[in-house]
Design a protein around this motif. Structure first.
Motif, PDB file in Angstrom:
ATOM      1  N   HIS A 294      -6.403   5.400   5.748  1.00 32.82           N
ATOM      2  CA  HIS A 294      -6.559   4.733   4.456  1.00 32.82           C
ATOM      3  C   HIS A 294      -6.079   3.295   4.567  1.00 32.82           C
ATOM      4  O   HIS A 294      -5.131   2.999   5.307  1.00 32.82           O
ATOM      5  CB  HIS A 294      -5.782   5.468   3.362  1.00 32.82           C
ATOM      6  CG  HIS A 294      -6.490   6.694   2.873  1.00 32.82           C
ATOM      7  ND1 HIS A 294      -7.638   6.625   2.117  1.00 32.82           N
ATOM      8  CD2 HIS A 294      -6.250   8.008   3.061  1.00 32.82           C
ATOM      9  CE1 HIS A 294      -8.066   7.853   1.845  1.00 32.82           C
ATOM     10  NE2 HIS A 294      -7.248   8.725   2.407  1.00 32.82           N
ATOM     11  N   THR A 295      -6.733   2.408   3.802  1.00 29.29           N
ATOM     12  CA  THR A 295      -6.354   0.996   3.836  1.00 29.29           C
ATOM     13  C   THR A 295      -5.674   0.614   2.510  1.00 29.29           C
ATOM     14  O   THR A 295      -5.341   1.497   1.719  1.00 29.29           O
ATOM     15  CB  THR A 295      -7.572   0.123   4.154  1.00 29.29           C
ATOM     16  OG1 THR A 295      -8.576   0.345   3.164  1.00 29.29           O
ATOM     17  CG2 THR A 295      -8.141   0.468   5.532  1.00 29.29           C
ATOM     18  N   TYR A 299      -7.254   1.929  -1.713  1.00 28.10           N
ATOM     19  CA  TYR A 299      -6.451   3.147  -1.822  1.00 28.10           C
ATOM     20  C   TYR A 299      -5.471   3.027  -2.986  1.00 28.10           C
ATOM     21  O   TYR A 299      -5.355   3.915  -3.832  1.00 28.10           O
ATOM     22  CB  TYR A 299      -5.691   3.415  -0.509  1.00 28.10           C
ATOM     23  CG  TYR A 299      -4.634   4.481  -0.694  1.00 28.10           C
ATOM     24  CD1 TYR A 299      -4.980   5.830  -0.730  1.00 28.10           C
ATOM     25  CD2 TYR A 299      -3.299   4.138  -0.905  1.00 28.10           C
ATOM     26  CE1 TYR A 299      -4.025   6.809  -0.963  1.00 28.10           C
ATOM     27  CE2 TYR A 299      -2.339   5.107  -1.137  1.00 28.10           C
ATOM     28  CZ  TYR A 299      -2.705   6.440  -1.165  1.00 28.10           C
ATOM     29  OH  TYR A 299      -1.769   7.404  -1.406  1.00 28.10           O
ATOM     30  N   ILE A 328      -1.232  14.686   1.449  1.00 32.26           N
ATOM     31  CA  ILE A 328      -1.794  13.535   0.723  1.00 32.26           C
ATOM     32  C   ILE A 328      -1.288  13.493  -0.718  1.00 32.26           C
ATOM     33  O   ILE A 328      -1.082  12.419  -1.275  1.00 32.26           O
ATOM     34  CB  ILE A 328      -3.357  13.543   0.772  1.00 32.26           C
ATOM     35  CG1 ILE A 328      -3.946  12.227   0.242  1.00 32.26           C
ATOM     36  CG2 ILE A 328      -3.929  14.703  -0.019  1.00 32.26           C
ATOM     37  CD1 ILE A 328      -3.710  11.021   1.080  1.00 32.26           C
ATOM     38  N   SER A 332      -0.109   9.996  -2.561  1.00 30.85           N
ATOM     39  CA  SER A 332      -0.734   9.344  -3.717  1.00 30.85           C
ATOM     40  C   SER A 332       0.016   9.617  -5.015  1.00 30.85           C
ATOM     41  O   SER A 332       0.084   8.748  -5.877  1.00 30.85           O
ATOM     42  CB  SER A 332      -2.186   9.814  -3.867  1.00 30.85           C
ATOM     43  OG  SER A 332      -2.898   9.569  -2.668  1.00 30.85           O
ATOM     44  N   THR A 434      -7.599  14.853   1.187  1.00 27.58           N
ATOM     45  CA  THR A 434      -6.955  13.814   1.979  1.00 27.58           C
ATOM     46  C   THR A 434      -7.916  12.630   2.117  1.00 27.58           C
ATOM     47  O   THR A 434      -7.524  11.472   2.013  1.00 27.58           O
ATOM     48  CB  THR A 434      -6.614  14.369   3.383  1.00 27.58           C
ATOM     49  OG1 THR A 434      -5.817  15.536   3.211  1.00 27.58           O
ATOM     50  CG2 THR A 434      -5.858  13.358   4.222  1.00 27.58           C
ATOM     51  N   GLU A 435      -9.182  12.963   2.331  1.00 21.69           N
ATOM     52  CA  GLU A 435     -10.191  11.941   2.599  1.00 21.69           C
ATOM     53  C   GLU A 435     -10.529  11.100   1.368  1.00 21.69           C
ATOM     54  O   GLU A 435     -10.899   9.936   1.495  1.00 21.69           O
ATOM     55  CB  GLU A 435     -11.485  12.594   3.098  1.00 21.69           C
ATOM     56  CG  GLU A 435     -11.393  13.252   4.464  1.00 21.69           C
ATOM     57  CD  GLU A 435     -10.884  14.697   4.433  1.00 21.69           C
ATOM     58  OE1 GLU A 435     -10.304  15.118   3.409  1.00 21.69           O
ATOM     59  OE2 GLU A 435     -11.056  15.406   5.446  1.00 21.69           O
ATOM     60  N   THR A 436     -10.455  11.696   0.175  1.00 24.05           N
ATOM     61  CA  THR A 436     -10.850  10.930  -1.016  1.00 24.05           C
ATOM     62  C   THR A 436      -9.722  10.004  -1.470  1.00 24.05           C
ATOM     63  O   THR A 436      -9.941   9.117  -2.283  1.00 24.05           O
ATOM     64  CB  THR A 436     -11.277  11.840  -2.192  1.00 24.05           C
ATOM     65  OG1 THR A 436     -10.136  12.580  -2.646  1.00 24.05           O
ATOM     66  CG2 THR A 436     -12.390  12.792  -1.801  1.00 24.05           C
ATOM     67  N   GLY A 437      -8.512  10.235  -0.980  1.00 20.33           N
ATOM     68  CA  GLY A 437      -7.383   9.345  -1.248  1.00 20.33           C
ATOM     69  C   GLY A 437      -6.771   9.521  -2.623  1.00 20.33           C
ATOM     70  O   GLY A 437      -5.569   9.385  -2.789  1.00 20.33           O
ATOM     71  N   SER A 490     -10.999   4.268  -2.864  1.00 15.40           N
ATOM     72  CA  SER A 490      -9.917   4.931  -2.121  1.00 15.40           C
ATOM     73  C   SER A 490     -10.422   5.899  -1.057  1.00 15.40           C
ATOM     74  O   SER A 490      -9.654   6.706  -0.553  1.00 15.40           O
ATOM     75  CB  SER A 490      -9.004   5.675  -3.096  1.00 15.40           C
ATOM     76  OG  SER A 490      -9.714   6.748  -3.685  1.00 15.40           O
ATOM     77  N   LEU A 492     -11.569   7.362   2.578  1.00 15.25           N
ATOM     78  CA  LEU A 492     -11.103   7.093   3.941  1.00 15.25           C
ATOM     79  C   LEU A 492     -12.018   6.062   4.594  1.00 15.25           C
ATOM     80  O   LEU A 492     -13.206   5.987   4.274  1.00 15.25           O
ATOM     81  CB  LEU A 492     -11.041   8.372   4.771  1.00 15.25           C
ATOM     82  CG  LEU A 492     -12.326   8.959   5.373  1.00 15.25           C
ATOM     83  CD1 LEU A 492     -11.983  10.026   6.374  1.00 15.25           C
ATOM     84  CD2 LEU A 492     -13.267   9.531   4.329  1.00 15.25           C
ATOM     85  N   ARG A 493     -11.472   5.282   5.521  1.00  9.41           N
ATOM     86  CA  ARG A 493     -12.278   4.250   6.187  1.00  9.41           C
ATOM     87  C   ARG A 493     -12.810   4.718   7.524  1.00  9.41           C
ATOM     88  O   ARG A 493     -13.862   4.305   7.970  1.00  9.41           O
ATOM     89  CB  ARG A 493     -11.465   2.974   6.369  1.00  9.41           C
ATOM     90  CG  ARG A 493     -11.044   2.326   5.055  1.00  9.41           C
ATOM     91  CD  ARG A 493     -12.254   1.946   4.193  1.00  9.41           C
ATOM     92  NE  ARG A 493     -11.874   1.089   3.079  1.00  9.41           N
ATOM     93  CZ  ARG A 493     -11.641   1.503   1.843  1.00  9.41           C
ATOM     94  NH1 ARG A 493     -11.760   2.787   1.536  1.00  9.41           N
ATOM     95  NH2 ARG A 493     -11.310   0.653   0.890  1.00  9.41           N
TER      96      ARG A 493
END
Ligand code: 6R9
Length: 662
Positions: A294-295, A299, A328, A332, A434-437, A490, A492-493
């Motif tokens: 995540h950046t 995010y 995660i 968050s 986790t991936e959606t942030g 948000s 994932l990159r």
């Protein structure tokens, strides 16, 4: 790299089965007028209007949100650039994430407000104001810089749930170092793999943490892991339990020693919007855990905006999320989303039944907590422990409840609503990954009528859809795959060090569209009902575990020839982990071997991955091309009739003999 397998046929039939059981649920709970009046967003019409803008004019919507919600050192030029999955957000802008979580509140009425209230398992309590948190983070940022850490370096965090865990994350963010938090329940092996994958320079750990009256031996685990991690130069050790540990000369440094004399003011640098913030490892359907990256700006905006609306945050709230920062949810909704909103966050170190099963309710009354965010597996455990533990306490400070991690069954929802929320508190059932942030499908508590078991409607900016195997939108009420068709800030990159796997895992099934790995359906009102994973990922007590990880741990045991791991429906855990094992010749099946296999998986991955049941088999059901047919094993584990097409099975007698065993 091994390529991700196509989702199995079994997915659809499990999906159908579960859909029938929840589709009988027709109760609707509307927000009370009282809640609506005070809500940050108080009507369904207001939600619909903002949602429509967010997906139809994303640039306009996100420009406004980013300008309003975040503190920028340098304004961004472009809101979004490039197509999914390579979209870049808030290009040209610079900010500091830690500054957005702390410094922005200094010099305001929030300065002396509690940022963190901590209760340790032994009952010790600490409160830290935003001003104090700032001093701590500044000092640690200096400690890190004195150690030679620079922006982009990786820091592994292996700590108990104490304020210093949050401080460490924020100090990393402050200097632009990338943190990777490893849950304290993971084994030395798992810690080593994660450190090596991202080549961490520093490990931050403690002399232990309290859990169920015992000390979790974190430092010996680090020592073991570090036998095979050439990248690590320094280990920073927090004293929490005064447990005797070994300190390695030249490598290990006590937190309180390093801290001594470090200045308590620190000038933070500004970083690009897309500067990496953290890596968090999560299970996938193949191979080793994936390092989700995540950046910064996107995010943080997702975490902040969702916290504000989903938890309806008010200045006076005292918010409790029971997740560990190793997941995660802890990133968050303990750290970034809450502190950036200037909220008071309550954290608890230990087990929910220590010393007795009413620990949460006792703490809610003791600290007048207003919001509780926890997982269905915990709710089902509370139900099992009995109402009396709840009824001893008032719980009248609570105004909002949340659920996350797995589908919540309507029975648990109703218990949570009546017993904990006293029918007064809305429940936000938040679906995300986790991936959606950030929270992705969710009710907004002042706006959305609730249906027990449904995560309801998409959050702002989320273009969620149910599609069939060909990617065509599925008709209402028929099951399918949950996808997101447009980029959101948000998301994932990439996967750390493996962009090809990133594209393969999430964007190869339906090119240009994000595939979540979950099965779901949408009802006539457009509400989403999540069924669960349809790939080879299990959800045990709300934790993601890849069948591939379990199987590779098992076959590394000297007695095991082949192994297959499947989930079995479980009243408490959601899914229990059942493994089928064939043995190498000369090895005898026995109860002792079962125990040794469970212990072996615990050692390789961590106790959260220990199989609930080990079953020995003469052979495993396979297709003619040699693939293990897990869907058949799933039926066998559940004790139900083997369904679906078995024509590709190489040898049907294998199934009959497996059914006879156990
Ligand atoms: C936040 C988190 C993600 C997987 C996800 C899904 C399941 C999470 C859920 C839910 C139904 C909910 N999941 N929340 N299923 N209803 N409210 O848990 O992230 O650990 O990455 O797990 O968890 O299957 O795909 P993560």
């Amino acid at each position: 790299m091994r390529s991700a397998p196509k989702p199995k046929k079994s997915a659809t039939h499990v999906t159908d089965q579960t859909i029938t059981s929840v589709s009988r649920e027709s109760r609707v709970f509307r927000p009370s007028a009282e809640f609506q009046r005070q809500a940050n967003l108080g009507s369904l019409a207001a939600y619909k209007k903002l949602y429509a803008e967010s997906v139809n004019s994303p640039e306009k919507f996100w420009k406004r949100q980013a300008e309003e919600q975040l503190v920028w050192r340098k304004p961004f030029k472009t809101v979004m650039k490039g197509a999914m999955p390579d979209t870049k957000w808030f290009v040209g802008g610079k900010l500091n994430v830690a500054e957005n979580c702390i410094d922005r509140h200094l010099g305001t009425a929030r300065e002396n407000k509690a940022a963190i209230i901590f209760e340790g398992e032994p009952g010790d309590v600490r409160t830290m104001t935003y001003k104090q948190l700032h001093l701590h983070v500044c000092r640690l940022a200096h400690v890190f810089e004195n150690m030679g850490l620079v922006a982009g370096d990786r820091v592994a965090i292996y700590l108990p749930m104490v304020p210093e865990a949050m401080i460490t994350m924020l100090a990393c963010a402050r200097i632009g170092a990338i943190h990777t938090v490893v849950f304290g329940g993971f084994s030395p092996e798992a810690l080593k793999d994660r450190i090596n994958d991202c080549k961490a320079k520093l490990v931050v750990t403690a002399d232990g943490g309290w859990r169920r009256g015992k000390i979790i031996e974190l430092k010996p685990n680090v020592d073991k892991a570090l036998e095979g991690t050439p990248s690590v130069q320094t280990v920073l050790v927090l004293k929490r339990t005064a447990n005797p540990i070994n300190m390695k000369e030249g490598r290990d440094v006590w937190w309180h020693d390093a801290w001594e004399g470090a200045p308590n003011q620190h000038k933070a640098k500004a970083f690009d919007s897309e500067n990496p913030l953290f890596i968090l490892y999560t299970s996938g359907s193949t191979g080793k855990p994936k390092g989700v990256l995540h950046t910064s700006a996107g995010y943080l905006l997702g975490a902040k905006l969702s916290s504000h609306y989903v938890f309806d945050l008010k200045e006076t709230d005292r918010y409790f999320c029971s997740a560990d920062i190793g997941w995660i949810t802890g990133h968050s909704y303990v750290v970034y989303g809450l502190l950036s909103n200037g909220a008071t966050v309550f954290i608890y170190e230990g087990a929910p039944n220590q010393p007795e099963p009413d620990r949460f309710w006792r703490m809610i009354d003791r600290h007048s907590l207003t919001i509780l965010y926890t997982a269905p597996t915990a709710i089902r455990a509370f139900m099992r422990w009995g109402d009396n533990y709840v009824l001893r306490h008032r719980l009248d400070s609570l105004r909002l409840l949340g659920s996350v991690g797995e589908p919540i069954n309507p029975e648990a929802w109703m218990w949570y609503h009546t017993m904990i929320g006293k029918k007064r508190c809305p429940i936000v059932d938040t679906w995300w990954q986790t991936e959606t942030g950030a929270i992705t499908i969710t009710p907004l508590p002042g706006a959305t009528p609730l249906k027990p078991g449904s995560a309801t409607l998409p959050f702002f900016g989320i273009a969620a859809k149910i599609v069939d195997d060909k990617g065509k939108e599925a008709p209402r009420n028929s099951g399918g795959k949950l996808v997101i068709t447009k980029p959101w800030p948000s998301m994932l990159r990439t996967l750390w060090g493996d962009d090809a796997r990133f594209k393969q895992a999430y964007f190869s099934e339906f090119p240009g569209t994000y595939f979540t790995g979950d099965g779901a359906r949408q009802d006539k009102d457009g509400y989403f009902w999540i069924v669960g994973r349809i790939d080879d990922v299990l959800n045990v007590s709300g934790h993601r575990i890849g069948t591939a990880e379990i199987e590779s741990a098992l076959v590394s045991h000297p007695s095991v020839a082949e192994a297959a791991a499947v989930g079995k429906p479980d009243d408490l855990k959601g899914q229990a982990l059942v493994v089928f094992v064939t043995l190498k010749s000369g090895h005898e099946a026995s109860e002792a071997l079962k125990e040794s296999l469970r212990a072996h998986v615990g050692k390789e991955i961590g106790s959260l991955a220990k199989p609930d049941q080990v079953r020995f088999a003469a052979s495993l059901p396979k297709t003619r091309s040699g693939k293990i047919m897990r869907r058949i094993l799933k039926d066998i584990a559940a004790g139900t009739q083997v369904k679906g097409d078995t024509s590709t099975l190489e040898d049907f007698s294998v199934v009959a003999s497996l059914q006879q065993e156990e």
